[in-house]
Design an enzyme around this catalytic site. Sequence first.
Site, PDB file in Angstrom:
ATOM      1  N   ASP A   1       0.860  -1.187   0.000  1.00  0.00           N
ATOM      2  CA  ASP A   1       0.000   0.000   0.000  1.00  0.00           C
ATOM      3  C   ASP A   1       0.893   1.232   0.000  1.00  0.00           C
ATOM      4  O   ASP A   1       1.566   1.515   0.996  1.00  0.00           O
ATOM      5  CB  ASP A   1      -0.887  -0.032   1.249  1.00  0.00           C
TER       6      ASP A   1
ATOM      7  N   ASP B   1      -3.909   6.969  -3.679  1.00  0.00           N
ATOM      8  CA  ASP B   1      -3.788   5.932  -2.655  1.00  0.00           C
ATOM      9  C   ASP B   1      -4.269   4.626  -3.274  1.00  0.00           C
ATOM     10  O   ASP B   1      -5.449   4.477  -3.594  1.00  0.00           O
ATOM     11  CB  ASP B   1      -4.671   6.330  -1.456  1.00  0.00           C
TER      12      ASP B   1
ATOM     13  N   HIS C   1     -12.112   5.722   2.266  1.00  0.00           N
ATOM     14  CA  HIS C   1     -12.231   7.087   2.807  1.00  0.00           C
ATOM     15  C   HIS C   1     -12.142   8.134   1.705  1.00  0.00           C
ATOM     16  O   HIS C   1     -11.584   7.889   0.634  1.00  0.00           O
ATOM     17  CB  HIS C   1     -11.102   7.336   3.818  1.00  0.00           C
TER      18      HIS C   1
ATOM     19  N   HIS D   1      -7.028  11.079   5.008  1.00  0.00           N
ATOM     20  CA  HIS D   1      -8.393  10.744   5.436  1.00  0.00           C
ATOM     21  C   HIS D   1      -9.206  12.034   5.479  1.00  0.00           C
ATOM     22  O   HIS D   1      -9.036  12.870   6.365  1.00  0.00           O
ATOM     23  CB  HIS D   1      -8.376  10.049   6.797  1.00  0.00           C
TER      24      HIS D   1
ATOM     25  N   GLU E   1     -11.309   1.136  -0.690  1.00  0.00           N
ATOM     26  CA  GLU E   1     -10.299   0.257  -0.079  1.00  0.00           C
ATOM     27  C   GLU E   1     -11.005  -0.863   0.669  1.00  0.00           C
ATOM     28  O   GLU E   1     -11.825  -0.600   1.554  1.00  0.00           O
ATOM     29  CB  GLU E   1      -9.466   1.112   0.882  1.00  0.00           C
TER      30      GLU E   1
ATOM     31  N   GLU F   1      -7.120  -1.651  -3.398  1.00  0.00           N
ATOM     32  CA  GLU F   1      -7.573  -0.262  -3.253  1.00  0.00           C
ATOM     33  C   GLU F   1      -7.340   0.527  -4.537  1.00  0.00           C
ATOM     34  O   GLU F   1      -6.329   0.350  -5.213  1.00  0.00           O
ATOM     35  CB  GLU F   1      -6.795   0.389  -2.102  1.00  0.00           C
TER      36      GLU F   1
END
Length: 418
Positions: free
Chosen positions: A191, A202, A271, A279, A304, A399
């Site tokens: 990640d 992300d 998120h 976040h 995710e 993700e």
Amino acid sequence: MTVEEEEIKNKEAPPQDEEEEEDEEGPGVAPGVDAGAKKKKKKKKPKKKKATQSDPPRVGLSKLFPSGVYPVGEICEYKDDNSWRTTSEEKRYDERMVMEDPEITYSNIRRAAEVHRQVRRAARKFIEPGKSMIEIAEYIENGTRALVEESGLECGVGFPTGLSLNSCAAHYTPNGGDNIVLKQEDVLKVDFGVHVKGRIVDSAFTLTWDHTYDKLLEGVQAATNTGVREAGIDVRLCDIAAAIQETMESYEVEVGGKILPVKPIANLSGHSINRYQIHGGKSVQLVKNNDQTKMEEGEYYAIETFGSTGRGHVIEDGECSHYAKIAHAPNVPLKLTSAKTLLRTITKEFGTLPFCRRYLDRVGESKYLLALTNLVKQGIVQDYPPLCEAKGVMTAQFEHTLILRPTVKEVVSRGDDY
């Protein structure tokens, strides 16, 4: 095709070869003969050699994309009541306005996404049993810094490279001195993030070299794709969560002759993402809930999903490596001089982007643990310890980052690998 895609296509059209004409009198041409009778010789300019990526990846994207136009992600039209957006003149106009705003423009996040694709393509070849966690983390981070052409808080690594193993689902990256080595039977979550002007991509994937857990990975990836498919403007977060759960729970894994259901990890989530803030305040849960909050136009999301062969719940366990300065931290007077000094370093080097202890080592900080602990206690810095399932349980993660554009949904991190 939207107005934006048409503009990008035009910008990316290769220039025609320029030709120079050079007059040259051939043998036997008498003086005074009309110029049109002269022979003409065409001379082509030599073509510039196109830059290619190195191995390991170290060629900056500005050399690979000199026009500054980066690949568009996967384009998905909105469903049902929002399908009108794709052809709406009003929404097409809104998109043009976004592209002209240097603070919002999609070009920044597309650049970050292309860095992610190229680095992870190389990393997937590099990562193999026998490599240490520090080797893997540094391979990914060094590639990211080179390709994004790191420049202070302008662009660079989005957050520490997560390399969580087996029962650990998230928030593990090696600290200095870590001697853990990847094994054949491990399930590894990779990640990592890239940012350009605070726009963070992300994206994560899972690797395994033991086919026992192939169905675990397949189920979690399918759940992520479900979340991506269901996401959209005015869609309720609870509806996306229910769809993710239904997909993931349709999978099971056979381990040692036992059939184990794949469970979504209930206390982890996707998120929203804000500038320089990983976040952003909204959570995309992985199990049914009553959150009536809706996704909105212009928002960025990390869809995710985490799956487990165990209870579907994680707890904090192990030595902490991840930290981040809290966006609206209280103005607390600090008594420790070392804490004040460390806070200045954190603010200068990372702002509100997540960092890890290796990053503090890299910028020259030493003997900082007491000061770092003090900043956490004062509520200025948030710590993020490893999040783990029960021992012996295996976990997986996939993700993607997407943008809810006015006309379409763009999955910026999508690649040919996942």
